[in-house]
Design a protein around this motif. Structure first.
Motif, PDB file in Angstrom:
ATOM      1  N   VAL A  10     -10.852   8.192  -7.623  1.00 64.58           N
ATOM      2  CA  VAL A  10     -10.980   6.802  -8.055  1.00 64.58           C
ATOM      3  C   VAL A  10     -11.950   6.087  -7.104  1.00 64.58           C
ATOM      4  CG1 VAL A  10      -9.693   4.662  -8.399  1.00 64.58           C
ATOM      5  CG2 VAL A  10      -8.634   6.853  -8.964  1.00 64.58           C
ATOM      6  N   ARG A  14     -11.315   8.609  -1.362  1.00 65.71           N
ATOM      7  CA  ARG A  14     -12.142   9.780  -1.080  1.00 65.71           C
ATOM      8  C   ARG A  14     -11.324  10.974  -0.618  1.00 65.71           C
ATOM      9  NH1 ARG A  14     -14.701   8.559   4.932  1.00 65.71           N
ATOM     10  NH2 ARG A  14     -13.026   7.176   5.568  1.00 65.71           N
ATOM     11  N   LYS A  64      -4.242 -10.976  -2.776  1.00 69.99           N
ATOM     12  CA  LYS A  64      -5.309 -10.436  -3.623  1.00 69.99           C
ATOM     13  C   LYS A  64      -5.621  -8.971  -3.311  1.00 69.99           C
ATOM     14  CE  LYS A  64      -7.644 -14.768  -3.209  1.00 69.99           C
ATOM     15  NZ  LYS A  64      -8.768 -15.251  -2.423  1.00 69.99           N
ATOM     16  N   VAL A  66      -3.293  -6.631  -2.323  1.00 69.65           N
ATOM     17  CA  VAL A  66      -2.169  -5.691  -2.432  1.00 69.65           C
ATOM     18  C   VAL A  66      -2.157  -4.976  -3.785  1.00 69.65           C
ATOM     19  CG1 VAL A  66       0.344  -5.507  -2.548  1.00 69.65           C
ATOM     20  CG2 VAL A  66      -0.731  -6.898  -0.776  1.00 69.65           C
ATOM     21  N   TYR A  67      -2.142  -3.638  -3.731  1.00 72.16           N
ATOM     22  CA  TYR A  67      -1.968  -2.855  -4.947  1.00 72.16           C
ATOM     23  C   TYR A  67      -0.531  -2.956  -5.424  1.00 72.16           C
ATOM     24  CZ  TYR A  67      -6.511  -0.609  -4.734  1.00 72.16           C
ATOM     25  OH  TYR A  67      -7.856  -0.359  -4.754  1.00 72.16           O
ATOM     26  N   ARG A  68      -0.362  -3.225  -6.699  1.00 71.88           N
ATOM     27  CA  ARG A  68       0.968  -3.285  -7.307  1.00 71.88           C
ATOM     28  C   ARG A  68       1.377  -1.911  -7.802  1.00 71.88           C
ATOM     29  NH1 ARG A  68      -0.862  -8.172  -5.483  1.00 71.88           N
ATOM     30  NH2 ARG A  68       0.389  -9.894  -6.299  1.00 71.88           N
ATOM     31  N   ARG A  70       4.452   0.238 -10.080  1.00 68.74           N
ATOM     32  CA  ARG A  70       5.665   0.225 -10.906  1.00 68.74           C
ATOM     33  C   ARG A  70       5.993   1.635 -11.373  1.00 68.74           C
ATOM     34  NH1 ARG A  70       5.174   0.836 -16.430  1.00 68.74           N
ATOM     35  NH2 ARG A  70       3.022   0.807 -17.157  1.00 68.74           N
ATOM     36  N   GLY A  71       7.286   1.887 -11.573  1.00 65.28           N
ATOM     37  CA  GLY A  71       7.705   3.156 -12.151  1.00 65.28           C
ATOM     38  C   GLY A  71       7.293   3.217 -13.607  1.00 65.28           C
ATOM     39  N   GLU A 125      -8.606   3.106   0.802  1.00 65.96           N
ATOM     40  CA  GLU A 125      -7.531   3.792   1.516  1.00 65.96           C
ATOM     41  C   GLU A 125      -8.087   4.219   2.854  1.00 65.96           C
ATOM     42  OE1 GLU A 125      -4.486   7.171   0.166  1.00 65.96           O
ATOM     43  OE2 GLU A 125      -6.469   8.005   0.519  1.00 65.96           O
TER      44      GLU A 125
ATOM     45  N   PRO B  46      -6.608  11.519  -1.667  1.00 67.75           N
ATOM     46  CA  PRO B  46      -5.985  10.190  -1.716  1.00 67.75           C
ATOM     47  C   PRO B  46      -4.544  10.226  -2.232  1.00 67.75           C
ATOM     48  CG  PRO B  46      -8.147  10.181  -2.777  1.00 67.75           C
ATOM     49  CD  PRO B  46      -7.793  11.612  -2.536  1.00 67.75           C
ATOM     50  N   ALA B  47      -3.798   9.198  -1.869  1.00 66.41           N
ATOM     51  CA  ALA B  47      -2.445   9.028  -2.400  1.00 66.41           C
ATOM     52  C   ALA B  47      -2.486   8.763  -3.899  1.00 66.41           C
ATOM     53  CB  ALA B  47      -1.745   7.878  -1.684  1.00 66.41           C
ATOM     54  N   ALA B  48      -3.525   8.081  -4.338  1.00 65.44           N
ATOM     55  CA  ALA B  48      -3.620   7.708  -5.755  1.00 65.44           C
ATOM     56  C   ALA B  48      -4.764   8.459  -6.427  1.00 65.44           C
ATOM     57  CB  ALA B  48      -3.836   6.207  -5.874  1.00 65.44           C
ATOM     58  N   GLU B  49      -4.508   8.922  -7.618  1.00 67.91           N
ATOM     59  CA  GLU B  49      -5.515   9.591  -8.441  1.00 67.91           C
ATOM     60  C   GLU B  49      -5.577   8.872  -9.782  1.00 67.91           C
ATOM     61  OE1 GLU B  49      -7.293  12.469  -7.722  1.00 67.91           O
ATOM     62  OE2 GLU B  49      -6.248  13.299  -5.982  1.00 67.91           O
ATOM     63  N   SER B  50      -6.680   9.066 -10.488  1.00 66.32           N
ATOM     64  CA  SER B  50      -6.735   8.442 -11.808  1.00 66.32           C
ATOM     65  C   SER B  50      -5.650   9.057 -12.693  1.00 66.32           C
ATOM     66  CB  SER B  50      -8.121   8.610 -12.431  1.00 66.32           C
ATOM     67  OG  SER B  50      -8.311   9.945 -12.790  1.00 66.32           O
ATOM     68  N   TYR B  67       4.393   7.042 -10.620  1.00 63.66           N
ATOM     69  CA  TYR B  67       4.269   5.612 -10.348  1.00 63.66           C
ATOM     70  C   TYR B  67       2.872   5.139 -10.712  1.00 63.66           C
ATOM     71  CZ  TYR B  67       8.678   5.185  -7.856  1.00 63.66           C
ATOM     72  OH  TYR B  67      10.003   5.135  -7.541  1.00 63.66           O
ATOM     73  N   ARG B  68       2.816   4.043 -11.457  1.00 65.88           N
ATOM     74  CA  ARG B  68       1.539   3.446 -11.829  1.00 65.88           C
ATOM     75  C   ARG B  68       1.087   2.450 -10.766  1.00 65.88           C
ATOM     76  NH1 ARG B  68       3.478   7.044 -15.551  1.00 65.88           N
ATOM     77  NH2 ARG B  68       2.383   6.859 -17.541  1.00 65.88           N
ATOM     78  N   VAL B  69      -0.221   2.411 -10.524  1.00 67.45           N
ATOM     79  CA  VAL B  69      -0.777   1.507  -9.515  1.00 67.45           C
ATOM     80  C   VAL B  69      -1.903   0.692 -10.129  1.00 67.45           C
ATOM     81  CG1 VAL B  69      -1.990   1.395  -7.300  1.00 67.45           C
ATOM     82  CG2 VAL B  69      -0.270   3.179  -7.679  1.00 67.45           C
ATOM     83  N   ARG B  70      -1.901  -0.622  -9.836  1.00 71.12           N
ATOM     84  CA  ARG B  70      -3.054  -1.426 -10.255  1.00 71.12           C
ATOM     85  C   ARG B  70      -3.422  -2.402  -9.142  1.00 71.12           C
ATOM     86  NH1 ARG B  70      -2.201  -6.747 -11.698  1.00 71.12           N
ATOM     87  NH2 ARG B  70       0.004  -7.300 -11.801  1.00 71.12           N
ATOM     88  N   GLY B  71      -4.690  -2.744  -9.068  1.00 70.37           N
ATOM     89  CA  GLY B  71      -5.137  -3.768  -8.133  1.00 70.37           C
ATOM     90  C   GLY B  71      -4.640  -5.123  -8.579  1.00 70.37           C
ATOM     91  N   ALA B  72      -4.540  -6.076  -7.644  1.00 65.79           N
ATOM     92  CA  ALA B  72      -3.999  -7.402  -7.955  1.00 65.79           C
ATOM     93  C   ALA B  72      -4.818  -8.083  -9.049  1.00 65.79           C
ATOM     94  CB  ALA B  72      -3.973  -8.259  -6.698  1.00 65.79           C
ATOM     95  N   LYS B  73      -6.117  -7.763  -9.095  1.00 63.54           N
ATOM     96  CA  LYS B  73      -6.971  -8.448 -10.062  1.00 63.54           C
ATOM     97  C   LYS B  73      -7.226  -7.625 -11.323  1.00 63.54           C
ATOM     98  CE  LYS B  73      -9.512  -9.382  -6.390  1.00 63.54           C
ATOM     99  NZ  LYS B  73     -10.694  -9.660  -5.572  1.00 63.54           N
ATOM    100  N   GLU B  77      -3.184  -0.485 -15.323  1.00 65.33           N
ATOM    101  CA  GLU B  77      -3.187   0.603 -14.337  1.00 65.33           C
ATOM    102  C   GLU B  77      -4.113   1.694 -14.819  1.00 65.33           C
ATOM    103  OE1 GLU B  77      -0.135   0.380 -16.060  1.00 65.33           O
ATOM    104  OE2 GLU B  77       1.166  -0.769 -14.706  1.00 65.33           O
ATOM    105  N   MET B  79      -4.626   4.165 -12.321  1.00 69.03           N
ATOM    106  CA  MET B  79      -4.278   5.257 -11.406  1.00 69.03           C
ATOM    107  C   MET B  79      -2.783   5.306 -11.144  1.00 69.03           C
ATOM    108  SD  MET B  79      -6.026   3.940  -7.864  1.00 69.03           S
ATOM    109  CE  MET B  79      -5.503   2.430  -7.043  1.00 69.03           C
ATOM    110  N   LEU B  81       0.366   7.287  -8.325  1.00 69.49           N
ATOM    111  CA  LEU B  81       0.627   7.991  -7.069  1.00 69.49           C
ATOM    112  C   LEU B  81       0.864   9.473  -7.353  1.00 69.49           C
ATOM    113  CD1 LEU B  81       3.000   5.442  -5.287  1.00 69.49           C
ATOM    114  CD2 LEU B  81       0.527   5.744  -4.974  1.00 69.49           C
TER     115      LEU B  81
END
Lengths: 449, 449
Positions: A10, A14, A64, A66-68, A70-71, A125, B46-50, B67-73, B77, B79, B81
């Protein structure tokens, strides 16, 4: 056959390939050893914390970033990825300090995540590597932080560093004596821009943003610009406060003097620690000692290890007052710097092992693993090539990865209880009895690579 | 004052306090050293992958765990974990293998996240610690995996383990010879339940789910139940396939025999490796060697290190065929087991340092740090107590944390160039010249704790 998935990372994230990961592990292990040698103890906290813990009072910049998280079966995010190791430590301390007791000295190492715009050398990261002492206001702990940083860079084989120290107590004292202590926040924000925008613009901004007079702004700036040897700076500042009787400033000066004296007594080289009153960093957070660490051969990369003293780590989570002092090594920035400086740890090797045992005959695998075990038992990491490919191919593999030594043994060596040892750097080959192999290899590895 | 935020961790996530973190770091460092000693090289991803990388073809169990991850903006999602270190390794290999070349041996250590229901000893964040060799089908690599596991548990000071090995090739051979090779998936799923539901129910299920005859099911079960010494099992299986000329089974038997021979030659103790044809694990994945590792003193906790050979690691992401073999140490399960077994590494100490220098006089801080430096330079981690509290309080601190030795020095010791050394375990105190301190402490630490 179904469509392939593109194996990309992503944006902003890296992979670490072996040639980077080997020195990176060495940096982390070095930091770990130095922290431990001073009695800092490891803790670990989760990658994800609840959003209310992470965002604290909210409404600030971190929201702004912080990555959110959720399960898959949750509707809403209730947690986020940590953006530093300090907030989790504050939460940890509030939760556990009664069991742990004070003073409490911890280190923590791990990735943090920030949803910032990625760019050259800026990733979403990256690793932090922190150490802190909480539960005491003793200057012994401030001093120790600087000793740790000194030992850390010695152990990293980067002795050419300058640890720039300052104390917020001195600037606070000046602001108090000028009657503008309540303007500290905007004043320091402006002061932090000194290198970037120059003194005239800083004064203008202080007048405009902090509502101080030009004369007051000039005095703040004059303090920050005090220069000379550590003795010069301390003398100048002591004189400045001689008639004022300001407790904060007196304390700040005394603490820096003591720090320098203990450091000198402990063998920190002259010039390694430099009082620099222009260092302003992280105003809302630090309350006493502040420091930054610059590489003398690459100052432009910025501070590679920074920190300071703060009044109360965990005030968001507990009424117990937890003063602390600590620092943070910027592992990824340091790694980038070491690359640029051609540091000897960045050999480009992609193997952590020194010896490759070539495979001539699959029936001899037991012998090869036996030879390898002898070497491993002597502390020499050793790989056995898994296939009986042409020797040329096996040597190519060894050289591409940076193996230093090849061991070759076929039927005739087995018959005579010998092996051939090839120094892949010097391109020299000798035949030695198997019983002497470990000693021979150790001697070769002690030589130049 | 505003309301405090509760300093809790999210359900299923946990802190590691020093008493657990100290042995955990030791486990990780031990694994790292063993992997490296065989020439496995570190990588990190990385901890997160697409999400498309993580979920692969989708529609399976992992989708619910991720677990789904999204940026605040971000709105959506894109990507997630990672839920293991294998999927990221497959993606990494597909992306980088042309640069890295084959064979490629890597290890990787780090947390993974699964949105499962948490429970006793089950967390949503836990560490994996994997090693793999890809790019070769050589049995030398299969054999090496077992040698690594043997060395790993020796280095972990847990020699009482049994590494149970099997080969999917043997079972595949039987299924081929019975003409039910296409039923492998449901058959193995049933076989995996043997311990839980018993042989009768397994046969019933095989008939029902796989559509095989009761006789066919019985033969599959009979193979899995073959027991006795390694020699017995190999003889029985060889006889079973004697008239059949099945390449898969012959290969599987030969590879296991070779593995045992090389292991014996390399000094792996008799009985450490046990052929167990009932091991079925991870059918969709493994294609050759499979193994599990059990603690002889705590078998009920399940396998603490498992793995095997797979045909093609990265087929989702590249057309290049990447066969591999590897294993994974379950760090957190192992730690739980070590706790239960009262393993000597779990001392309960909350400090990684052995020596505490007590602070009698703040003016002597330079001397204390100088003494500490002497000890640190001799490789002895040493803390200086930061405050001049009552000695009783400082001793309490030392004992609570598990320091082994206290060093006491006041004015009279300074005058005579001595220090008092107190063995906190034996409760004995001696006065020694400062120049001899490191040697005295080293001697004390070499004794029983």
């Amino acid at each position: 056959m179904s469509k392939l998935i593109e194996p990309r990372t992503v944006s902003g994230f890296r992979d670490y390939a072996p040639n980077v990961m080997i020195p990176r592990e060495r940096i982390l292990q070095t930091a770990r050893n130095v922290y431990r040698s001073f009695g800092f103890t490891p803790i670990d906290t989760p990658a994800a914390e609840s959003l209310d813990v992470l965002l604290g009072k909210g409404g600030d910049e971190s929201d702004k970033l912080v990555y959110r998280v959720r399960g898959a079966k949750q509707e809403r995010e209730e947690m986020g990825l940590r953006f530093d190791l300090t907030v989790p430590f504050a939460r940890f301390a509030a939760k556990n300090i009664n069991d742990l007791g004070t003073p409490f000295k911890r280190y923590a190492m791990g990735p943090v995540w920030r949803g910032e715009r990625p760019g050259q050398g800026r990733y979403r990261e990256f690793w932090q590597c922190d150490f802190d002492t909480i539960g005491t206001t003793a200057n012994a702990s401030d001093t120790e932080v600087v000793l740790v940083v000194n030992e850390l860079f010695a152990a990293l084989e980067i002795p050419r560093v300058e640890i720039r120290v300052n104390s917020r107590l001195i600037l606070n004292g000046l602001l108090e004596s000028l009657g503008i202590a309540d303007k500290a926040v905007p004043l320091l924000r402006s002061l932090d821009k000194l290198q970037k925008i120059g003194r005239e613009k800083v004064i203008e901004e202080m007048v405009r943003e902090a509502g101080v007079s030009a004369s007051q702004a000039s005095q703040v700036l004059a303090l920050a610009e005090t220069s000379g040897t550590n003795e010069d700076v301390l003398r100048t500042v002591s004189e400045l406060f001689a008639g004022v009787d300001n407790k904060s400033a007196t304390d700040g000066i005394r603490r820096l003097m003591e720090l320098l004296a203990v450091a000198a007594k402990t063998g920190v080289p002259e010039g390694r620690i430099k009082i620099d009153l222009s260092i302003a960093r992280g105003l809302d957070y630090y309350t006493g000692l502040i420091f930054e660490t610059f590489l003398l051969d690459l100052p432009a990369i910025g501070s590679v290890c920074s920190g300071g003293r703060y009044d109360n780590l965990a005030s968001l989570y507990t009424k117990q007052v937890l003063p602390g002092v600590g620092g943070s090594l910027g592992v990824d920035r340091l790694l980038a710097a070491m690359e640029e400086l051609k540091h000897p740890w960045l050999t480009g090797a992609t193997t952590p092992a020194a010896v490759l045992i070539l495979q001539l005959d699959a029936d001899l695998l037991g012998e090869y693993q036996q030879i390898a075990k002898t070497l491993r038992d002597a502390g020499i990491a050793t790989e056995v090539y898994p296939d009986t490919k042409k020797l040329g191919q096996q040597f190519q593999y060894a050289e591409k990865r940076g193996y230093r030594i090849g061991v070759i043994a076929g039927g005739s060596e087995m018959a005579t209880g010998t092996v051939k040892v090839k120094d892949l750097t010097a391109k020299q080959e000798t035949t030695v009895p198997r019983a002497e192999l470990a000693a021979v290899v150790q001697k070769l590895l002690a030589g130049p690579s």
